[in-house]
Design an enzyme around this catalytic site. Structure first.
Site, mmCIF file in Angstrom:
data_model
loop_
_atom_site.group_PDB
_atom_site.id
_atom_site.type_symbol
_atom_site.label_atom_id
_atom_site.label_comp_id
_atom_site.label_asym_id
_atom_site.label_seq_id
_atom_site.Cartn_x
_atom_site.Cartn_y
_atom_site.Cartn_z
ATOM 1 N N GLN A 166 -26.681 29.192 -32.736
ATOM 2 C CA GLN A 166 -26.319 29.651 -31.390
ATOM 3 C C GLN A 166 -25.335 30.819 -31.432
ATOM 4 O OE1 GLN A 166 -27.606 29.069 -28.402
ATOM 5 N NE2 GLN A 166 -29.162 27.951 -29.538
ATOM 6 N N SER A 167 -25.363 31.584 -32.503
ATOM 7 C CA SER A 167 -24.427 32.700 -32.660
ATOM 8 C C SER A 167 -24.668 33.810 -31.626
ATOM 9 C CB SER A 167 -24.581 33.275 -34.067
ATOM 10 O OG SER A 167 -23.971 34.539 -34.151
ATOM 11 N N ASN A 168 -23.616 34.140 -30.907
ATOM 12 C CA ASN A 168 -23.676 35.289 -29.992
ATOM 13 C C ASN A 168 -23.713 36.581 -30.789
ATOM 14 O OD1 ASN A 168 -23.250 33.791 -27.443
ATOM 15 N ND2 ASN A 168 -21.303 33.273 -28.423
ATOM 16 N N CYS A 199 -25.078 37.057 -33.699
ATOM 17 C CA CYS A 199 -26.436 37.308 -34.210
ATOM 18 C C CYS A 199 -27.336 37.854 -33.102
ATOM 19 C CB CYS A 199 -27.029 36.026 -34.800
ATOM 20 S SG CYS A 199 -26.263 35.583 -36.382
#
Ligand SMILES: Cc1ncc(COP(=O)(O)O)c(C=O)c1O
Length: 327
Positions: free
Chosen positions: A73-75, A77
């Site tokens: 859930q990386s913003n 990325c």
């Protein structure tokens, strides 16, 4: 000037505004918000500012592929995938965990933005990015590695520049921010704001709320911030020797592991949504906002002061955490 060495990816400057309903509720504090959730680039967030500098360097080096890493859930990325799409580059993401049948939140957006996923169970901080780079270079790609969170001496330039922008806005409003609350996790935002504060003589107390207690490359978050600050300051001709005490974190709100959403984060999300119509994210900004509310409620910061909350984005993760947010 080093701060000009960037491409344009975002909608800047971001708005700075007063939050009248929260200020009324937390009597004794005037609460303002800096809207870096509105930076653009696939729904906004703090990584837009970092990526403007990182992408500039990647282009200077004639790279055609970006590699970075994070949680599913990386913003960071998601925004890196968007930057790659804008630049016509390939984007490879090393993500924690295993592939799933159903994509949601940031993972879904990264997919829509064309990123190629490399799942790496138990590793979300880019531990194996050099291996991936070697593999891709054998296939003729020219790769640019962006570290976890885009936090290095290049990425943090985005937040030095952001302080310049903030300072100008505060001047225009004839306003002094006594405290500036924000989330700190991989440390680049904090490093940039720390140097920017000195470079542009911003008179405010920084309140970086620690989000993630785990180490990165064997260093604590504070050590990481200090390293970026002391390596990065030379680009700006800053002579000061920074100590750990210059990068103090607000701790105690990071007792739950990274990415675990508790009633505290839900409280902060509700508080912003119901009072101001503003959506936080459950992992970063809600944790920092809970810390800010707790410190105001318990008068841990001085009364009758101006408090600024720097919203750093993260909206898409709400959809992934829907079960926690709707019960
Ligand atoms: C929404 C959001 N806020 C804050 C942060 C923390 O910023 P930094 O990693 O620069 O400490 C991140 C990224 O990690 C983020 O995605």
């Amino acid at each position: 000037m080093i701060l000009d060495k960037k491409v344009s990816l975002g909608f800047l400057p971001t708005p700075l505004h007063y939050m009248k309903n929260l200020s009324k509720k937390y009597n004794g504090y005037n609460i303002y918000i800096k809207r870096d959730d509105q930076t653009g680039l696939a729904s906004g967030g703090n990584k837009t500012r970092k990526l403007e500098y990182l992408l500039y360097e990647a282009k200077e080096l004639n790279c055609d592929t970006l590699i970075t890493a994070g949680a599913q859930q990386s913003n960071h990325c998601r925004q890196t995938a968007a930057a790659a799409a804008v630049a016509g580059m390939e984007c490879h993401l090393m993500l924690d965990g295993t592939d799933s049948e159903k994509y949601n939140g940031n993972l879904l957006l990264s997919h829509l933005l064309g990123a190629k996923f490399h799942f790496n169970e138990g590793k979300r901080k880019g531990e194996d990015m050099a291996l991936l780079k070697a593999e891709l270079e054998k296939k003729g790609k020219k790769c640019y590695i962006i570290p976890y969170g885009g936090s290095n001496t290049i990425g943090m330039l985005g937040y030095i520049n952001a302080v310049k922008e903030l300072k100008q806005q505060l001047n225009e409003l004839n306003l002094k921010a006594d405290y500036i609350f924000f989330s700190s996790s991989s440390g680049g935002t904090q490093a940039g704001i720390t140097l920017g504060k000195d470079l542009f003589e911003l008179n405010a107390q920084l309140m970086p709320v620690s989000i993630d207690k785990s180490e990165t490359n064997g260093l604590s978050l504070e050590q990481n911030v200090l390293q970026i600050v002391n390596e990065g300051k030379h680009q700006l001709n800053i002579k000061k020797e920074y100590q750990l005490s210059d990068v103090n974190l607000i701790k105690g709100y990071d007792d739950k592991p990274y990415g675990v959403v508790s009633e505290d984060e839900v409280f902060a999300i509700n508080e912003f949504a119901l009072s101001e119509g503003i959506i936080l994210d459950p992992v970063y900004t809600a944790r920092a906002a809970f810390g800010m509310f707790d410190m105001m409620k318990n008068k841990k910061i001085k009364e009758n002061s101006n408090v600024l909350f720097w919203h750093t984005g993260g909206l898409p993760a709400n959809f992934y955490y829907a079960d926690k947010l709707h019960q």
